[in-house]
Design a protein around this motif. Structure first.
Motif, PDB file in Angstrom:
ATOM      1  N   LYS A  97       0.831  -1.198   0.000  1.00 37.66           N
ATOM      2  CA  LYS A  97       0.000   0.000   0.000  1.00 37.66           C
ATOM      3  C   LYS A  97       0.873   1.259   0.000  1.00 37.66           C
ATOM      4  O   LYS A  97       0.604   2.206  -0.742  1.00 37.66           O
ATOM      5  CB  LYS A  97      -0.922  -0.008   1.224  1.00 37.66           C
ATOM      6  N   LEU A  98       1.933   1.267   0.809  1.00 37.66           N
ATOM      7  CA  LEU A  98       2.841   2.411   0.838  1.00 37.66           C
ATOM      8  C   LEU A  98       3.534   2.595  -0.512  1.00 37.66           C
ATOM      9  O   LEU A  98       3.697   3.721  -0.991  1.00 37.66           O
ATOM     10  CB  LEU A  98       3.877   2.247   1.948  1.00 37.66           C
ATOM     11  N   ALA A 116       1.854   6.602  -6.897  1.00 40.66           N
ATOM     12  CA  ALA A 116       0.781   7.520  -7.284  1.00 40.66           C
ATOM     13  C   ALA A 116       1.227   8.970  -7.095  1.00 40.66           C
ATOM     14  O   ALA A 116       0.933   9.833  -7.934  1.00 40.66           O
ATOM     15  CB  ALA A 116      -0.478   7.240  -6.476  1.00 40.66           C
ATOM     16  N   GLU A 117       1.952   9.254  -6.024  1.00 42.43           N
ATOM     17  CA  GLU A 117       2.438  10.608  -5.792  1.00 42.43           C
ATOM     18  C   GLU A 117       3.448  11.015  -6.866  1.00 42.43           C
ATOM     19  O   GLU A 117       3.421  12.151  -7.360  1.00 42.43           O
ATOM     20  CB  GLU A 117       3.092  10.711  -4.414  1.00 42.43           C
ATOM     21  N   ASP A 158       2.377   1.646  -3.460  1.00 42.94           N
ATOM     22  CA  ASP A 158       1.374   2.141  -4.407  1.00 42.94           C
ATOM     23  C   ASP A 158       1.120   3.638  -4.208  1.00 42.94           C
ATOM     24  O   ASP A 158       0.996   4.384  -5.178  1.00 42.94           O
ATOM     25  CB  ASP A 158       0.063   1.364  -4.272  1.00 42.94           C
ATOM     26  N   GLU A 159       1.049   4.070  -2.953  1.00 44.28           N
ATOM     27  CA  GLU A 159       0.845   5.492  -2.676  1.00 44.28           C
ATOM     28  C   GLU A 159       2.031   6.321  -3.162  1.00 44.28           C
ATOM     29  O   GLU A 159       1.860   7.404  -3.720  1.00 44.28           O
ATOM     30  CB  GLU A 159       0.627   5.705  -1.171  1.00 44.28           C
ATOM     31  N   ARG A 160       3.241   5.823  -2.962  1.00 49.17           N
ATOM     32  CA  ARG A 160       4.443   6.527  -3.408  1.00 49.17           C
ATOM     33  C   ARG A 160       4.455   6.648  -4.933  1.00 49.17           C
ATOM     34  O   ARG A 160       4.740   7.715  -5.476  1.00 49.17           O
ATOM     35  CB  ARG A 160       5.693   5.802  -2.922  1.00 49.17           C
TER      36      ARG A 160
END
Length: 169
Positions: free
Chosen positions: A148-149, A155-156, A151-153
């Motif tokens: 999840k981390l 996306a950012e 994927d968030e990175r």
């Protein structure tokens, strides 16, 4: 299984009623169960209370010791349940149940080490399943959080690149 279902339905109750926190829910459960179970206890075991009380007093030296241990046991158990319901506000029912399973394993292992209890094969198998299940749950949870981390990175980074795409032309 009963404790797991209790945890799940308690958590759902906490989500349905925003004005009720874990501590208030625990208080209501205690009051309702006292009213309900007192009647059941009187009906089922009421005739044995006097004999059980007499035997308990004969088993110890002083009656005050019995009263002290009953009070300490009740307070500690109440605080354990109260903290459990406060924790239920913060974590998922599954995490809570896994923690309870590990607590049971610790109690079993401690009783083996401290009281030199014999371990039967079925008990050893149950403890091994609980320990392995907890280990697999923690590994899966850690892997999911890492994914999840990541994927968030990503996306950012994509969002940043998209916003500043004119700068790179």
């Amino acid at each position: 299984m009963g404790f797991v279902l209790r945890n799940i339905f308690s958590k759902k109750s906490l989500q349905s009623f925003k004005e009720v926190n874990g501590l208030n829910l625990y208080g209501w459960i205690i009051i309702i169960s006292l009213l309900y179970l007192y009647l059941v206890a009187v009906f089922v075991e009421g005739s044995q209370w006097v004999e059980g009380y007499r035997r308990a007093l004969l088993a110890i030296v002083k009656p005050s010791t019995l009263y002290l241990w009953v009070i300490i046991s009740g307070v500690v158990y109440h605080l354990y349940n109260q903290s459990s319901y406060q924790d239920l506000d913060q974590i998922t029912p599954l995490t809570f149940s896994v923690g309870n399973t590990m607590k049971s394993v610790v109690v079993i292992v401690s009783s083996i080490l401290v009281f030199k209890n014999l371990v039967r094969p079925l008990n050893a198998l149950g403890s091994a399943i609980a320990i392995n299940g907890t280990f697999l749950y923690s590994q899966t949870t850690t892997a999911n959080k890492a994914k999840k981390l990541e994927d968030e990175r990503r996306a950012e980074i994509c969002c940043f690149l998209h916003r500043h795409s004119t700068c790179f032309q």
